[in-house]
Design an enzyme around this catalytic site. Structure first.
Site, PDB file in Angstrom:
ATOM      1  N   ASP A 143       2.698   5.529  -6.778  1.00 15.73           N
ATOM      2  CA  ASP A 143       3.753   5.775  -5.742  1.00 15.73           C
ATOM      3  C   ASP A 143       5.036   5.404  -6.418  1.00 15.73           C
ATOM      4  O   ASP A 143       6.113   5.023  -6.602  1.00 15.73           O
ATOM      5  CB  ASP A 143       3.276   3.881  -4.951  1.00 15.73           C
TER       6      ASP A 143
ATOM      7  N   HIS B   2      -2.279  -2.337  -9.080  1.00 15.35           N
ATOM      8  CA  HIS B   2      -3.664  -1.918  -9.087  1.00 15.35           C
ATOM      9  C   HIS B   2      -4.519  -2.318  -8.515  1.00 15.35           C
ATOM     10  O   HIS B   2      -5.166  -3.312  -9.699  1.00 15.35           O
ATOM     11  CB  HIS B   2      -3.568  -0.825  -9.601  1.00 15.35           C
TER      12      HIS B   2
ATOM     13  N   HIS C  25       0.810  -1.100   0.063  1.00 12.71           N
ATOM     14  CA  HIS C  25      -0.034  -0.013  -0.211  1.00 12.71           C
ATOM     15  C   HIS C  25       0.798   1.506  -0.085  1.00 12.71           C
ATOM     16  O   HIS C  25       1.573   0.896  -1.145  1.00 12.71           O
ATOM     17  CB  HIS C  25      -1.051  -0.018   1.265  1.00 12.71           C
TER      18      HIS C  25
HETATM   19  C1  SDX Z   1      -1.294   1.872  -3.423  1.00 12.26           C
HETATM   20  O1  SDX Z   1      -6.124   0.626  -3.316  1.00 12.26           O
HETATM   21  C2  SDX Z   1      -5.811   1.486  -3.268  1.00 12.26           C
HETATM   22  O2  SDX Z   1      -6.427   2.352  -3.884  1.00 12.26           O
HETATM   23  C3  SDX Z   1      -3.900   1.928  -3.136  1.00 12.26           C
HETATM   24  C4  SDX Z   1      -3.299   3.556  -3.552  1.00 12.26           C
HETATM   25  C5  SDX Z   1      -4.558   4.408  -2.487  1.00 12.26           C
HETATM   26  O3  SDX Z   1      -3.979   5.357  -3.314  1.00 12.26           O
HETATM   27  O4  SDX Z   1      -5.312   4.290  -1.918  1.00 12.26           O
HETATM   28  O5  SDX Z   1      -3.590   3.303  -4.469  1.00 12.26           O
HETATM   29  C6  SDX Z   1      -2.060   3.061  -3.196  1.00 12.26           C
HETATM   30  O6  SDX Z   1      -1.509   1.659  -2.902  1.00 12.26           O
HETATM   31  C7  SDX Z   1      -1.354   1.716  -4.513  1.00 12.26           C
HETATM   32  C8  SDX Z   1      -0.243   0.412  -4.949  1.00 12.26           C
HETATM   33  C9  SDX Z   1       1.331   0.451  -4.200  1.00 12.26           C
HETATM   34  N1  SDX Z   1       1.532  -1.161  -4.365  1.00 12.26           N
HETATM   35  C10 SDX Z   1       2.547  -1.444  -5.114  1.00 12.26           C
HETATM   36  O7  SDX Z   1       2.717  -0.872  -5.636  1.00 12.26           O
HETATM   37  C11 SDX Z   1       3.102  -2.414  -4.428  1.00 12.26           C
HETATM   38  C12 SDX Z   1       3.554  -3.632  -6.361  1.00 12.26           C
HETATM   39  N2  SDX Z   1       1.934  -3.897  -6.452  1.00 12.26           N
HETATM   40  C13 SDX Z   1       0.996  -5.028  -6.343  1.00 12.26           C
HETATM   41  O8  SDX Z   1       1.785  -5.750  -4.723  1.00 12.26           O
HETATM   42  C14 SDX Z   1      -0.232  -5.140  -6.691  1.00 12.26           C
HETATM   43  O9  SDX Z   1      -0.218  -4.735  -7.360  1.00 12.26           O
HETATM   44  C15 SDX Z   1      -1.481  -4.400  -5.836  1.00 12.26           C
HETATM   45  C16 SDX Z   1      -0.892  -5.151  -4.048  1.00 12.26           C
HETATM   46  C17 SDX Z   1      -0.821  -2.969  -6.007  1.00 12.26           C
HETATM   47  C18 SDX Z   1      -2.444  -5.162  -6.481  1.00 12.26           C
HETATM   48  O10 SDX Z   1      -2.582  -6.550  -6.002  1.00 12.26           O
HETATM   49  P1  SDX Z   1      -4.400  -7.541  -6.671  1.00 12.26           P
HETATM   50  O11 SDX Z   1      -4.756  -6.922  -7.097  1.00 12.26           O
HETATM   51  O12 SDX Z   1      -3.883  -7.880  -5.469  1.00 12.26           O
HETATM   52  O13 SDX Z   1      -3.497  -8.425  -7.921  1.00 12.26           O
HETATM   53  P2  SDX Z   1      -2.275  -9.507  -7.538  1.00 12.26           P
HETATM   54  O14 SDX Z   1      -1.775  -9.454  -6.512  1.00 12.26           O
HETATM   55  O15 SDX Z   1      -3.775 -10.406  -7.458  1.00 12.26           O
HETATM   56  O16 SDX Z   1      -2.172  -9.546  -9.032  1.00 12.26           O
HETATM   57  C19 SDX Z   1      -2.485  -9.556 -10.168  1.00 12.26           C
HETATM   58  C20 SDX Z   1      -0.508 -10.467 -11.175  1.00 12.26           C
HETATM   59  C21 SDX Z   1      -0.725 -11.476 -10.445  1.00 12.26           C
HETATM   60  O17 SDX Z   1       0.411 -12.274 -11.289  1.00 12.26           O
HETATM   61  P3  SDX Z   1       0.468 -13.934 -11.403  1.00 12.26           P
HETATM   62  O18 SDX Z   1       0.469 -14.346 -10.079  1.00 12.26           O
HETATM   63  O19 SDX Z   1      -1.148 -13.932 -11.061  1.00 12.26           O
HETATM   64  O20 SDX Z   1       1.153 -14.428 -12.618  1.00 12.26           O
HETATM   65  O21 SDX Z   1      -0.207  -9.611 -10.879  1.00 12.26           O
HETATM   66  C22 SDX Z   1       1.342  -9.864 -10.643  1.00 12.26           C
HETATM   67  C23 SDX Z   1       0.615 -10.581  -9.564  1.00 12.26           C
HETATM   68  O22 SDX Z   1       1.735 -11.554  -9.330  1.00 12.26           O
HETATM   69  N3  SDX Z   1       1.646  -8.500 -10.521  1.00 12.26           N
HETATM   70  C24 SDX Z   1       2.902  -7.998 -10.242  1.00 12.26           C
HETATM   71  C25 SDX Z   1       2.961  -6.392  -9.448  1.00 12.26           C
HETATM   72  N4  SDX Z   1       1.802  -6.554  -9.207  1.00 12.26           N
HETATM   73  C26 SDX Z   1       1.009  -7.701  -9.991  1.00 12.26           C
HETATM   74  N5  SDX Z   1       3.890  -8.454 -11.348  1.00 12.26           N
HETATM   75  C27 SDX Z   1       4.644  -7.866 -11.007  1.00 12.26           C
HETATM   76  N6  SDX Z   1       4.956  -6.468  -9.733  1.00 12.26           N
HETATM   77  C28 SDX Z   1       3.981  -5.847  -9.229  1.00 12.26           C
HETATM   78  N7  SDX Z   1       4.260  -5.061  -8.777  1.00 12.26           N
END
Ligand code: SDX
Length: 374
Positions: free
Chosen positions: A310, A259, A220
């Site tokens: 971010d 996201h 997050h």
């Molecule tokens: C914020 O919710 C909000 O609105 C939050 C926010 C706000 O303003 O409050 O927007 C602020 O928190 C932005 C997000 C910051 N976090 C990150 O940058 C961390 C990296 N991102 C991920 O961990 C992920 O994208 C999330 C947590 C943000 C969202 O994850 P989801 O929706 O639960 O998606 P998922 O984990 O199920 O991933 C789906 C696929 C997976 O691949 P497979 O395992 O199916 O092959 O996408 C991949 C994930 O591995 N994936 C990534 C990735 N994000 C998703 N792979 C590599 N790097 C990434 N960053």
């Protein structure tokens, strides 16, 4: 009747709100009906705070009054300053922030009444967060104690609080826009945590304490600091392709990408990318901007993921000389407006938030006295 489990409550519509709308497919973000691109271009953080709290843009007089009120509320109670001074200089600033918000409820109980009067607490917390952060970081950096500096805007005061210098006009506007962009985002994890707390009729400060603890997580708000760590590990643009592909091959997450809601580029990232470039050009240092652009190219080509809010914020804060462990606290000093707006909305239309789980464990086990257990 057991419903289907939606892990992470993905796509679950938990409540009605009038504060923020996200169109994840079109990449649009709306605060109280206004597009974030208009607000980032033409508004200020104080004006957006008024909009999120009251549901309408302020008149010139209402805006001037809010600016003055926030400036008046910057001074911390002596007991809180002593609490902050007692913390180890090595403490994580998000832990210091969470501790201070929690302690404020003890020193200022009148501001914590649940209900419409909590707008006073919302303004107090918004005004005080830069002072809390400034008090904590100045001690560890051996900088002089903070002054209220009522003539400074909220964004300029935040920079002054953290660095003991006034920002240039361009720097102040970059921080003001970053604060606008981080102010609210529907039911993100930290805002949802705040609403769950408020839904029990607990107080505003308890709800914001819940939110600060939730924002700290690297999935997050903590991602912006991890992005800068990643750029430090990559080093140069020519190493980016190999480094990022190896990271993805290890199924590691690249912070700043992906996201839960946006299926295209986060519109906030689009705006912050431009500010990262503008500040880099003004300071003659485009290293981070160019490195980020290469990482974006590789992650999108290899994984089809887009930047989120971010990804670029840390490069902007770094260009101002702000220490990396303050990036998530800066996120919090903006999002406190969204957290408190949602808490006020919850108080107006209260419904205890209490989902259920699908129990998959055993039932009807026979109790065995401890003496007979092996
Ligand atoms: C914020 O919710 C909000 O609105 C939050 C926010 C706000 O303003 O409050 O927007 C602020 O928190 C932005 C997000 C910051 N976090 C990150 O940058 C961390 C990296 N991102 C991920 O961990 C992920 O994208 C999330 C947590 C943000 C969202 O994850 P989801 O929706 O639960 O998606 P998922 O984990 O199920 O991933 C789906 C696929 C997976 O691949 P497979 O395992 O199916 O092959 O996408 C991949 C994930 O591995 N994936 C990534 C990735 N994000 C998703 N792979 C590599 N790097 C990434 N960053």
């Amino acid at each position: 009747m057991a419903g289907e489990v939606q892990r992470g409550l993905e796509d679950v519509v938990a409540l009605e709100s009038r504060i923020c709308f996200i169109d994840g497919r079109q990449g649009r973000l709306i605060y109280r009906g206004y597009d974030i691109r208009d607000l980032a271009e033409r508004s200020t953080f104080e004006e957006v705070a008024y909009l999120l709290w009251y549901g309408r843009l302020p008149t010139a007089t209402q805006l001037a009054d809010l600016r003055q009120r926030l400036a008046e509320l910057r001074t911390l109670p002596g007991e809180l300053v002593r609490e902050l001074d007692a913390l180890p200089a090595t403490a994580n600033p998000m832990d210091a922030l969470r501790t201070a918000v929690s302690a404020m409820a003890i020193f200022e109980p009148q501001e914590t009444r649940p209900g419409p009067s909590s707008i006073g607490g919302a303004q107090r917390l918004t005004a005080a967060l830069p002072s809390i952060l400034g008090t904590f970081v100045r001690r560890r950096a051996h900088l002089p104690p903070i002054a209220a500096r009522p003539e400074l805007s909220h964004a300029a005061y935040l920079v002054y609080a953290l660095l003991d210098r006034e920002p240039t006009e361009l720097e102040a506007r970059a921080i003001d826009v970053a604060l606008i962009l981080h102010a609210d985002h529907d039911l993100n994890a930290s805002t949802f945590a705040a609403r769950v707390t408020a839904s029990t009729l607990s107080d505003l400060y308890s709800a914001v304490t819940s939110a600060v603890g939730t924002l700290k997580g690297p999935l997050h708000g903590g991602a912006n600091e991890r992005v800068m760590e990643l750029l430090g590990e990559i080093g140069t643009v020519d190493r980016a392709e190999e480094f990022v592909k190896a990271k993805l091959a290890r199924h590691e997450r690249v912070m700043g990408f992906g996201h839960r809601v946006y299926k295209v580029e986060d519109p906030r990232a689009t705006i912050l990318r431009d500010w990262s470039r503008r500040l880099g050009e003004a300071k003659g240092d485009l290293h981070y901007y160019r490195l980020l652009e290469k990482v974006v190219e590789v992650v999108h080509r290899e994984k089809g993921l887009y930047p989120n809010v971010d990804l670029y914020s840390g490069s902007i804060y770094t260009l101002l000389g702000i220490p990396q462990d303050l990036y998530t606290p800066i996120f919090a000093s903006s999002r406190v407006v969204g957290w408190t707006a949602h808490v006020l909305e919850e108080y107006e239309d209260l419904r205890l938030i209490r989902p259920t789980s699908l129990y998959v464990g055993p039932t009807d086990l026979a109790y065995v006295p401890v003496a007979e257990r092996s």
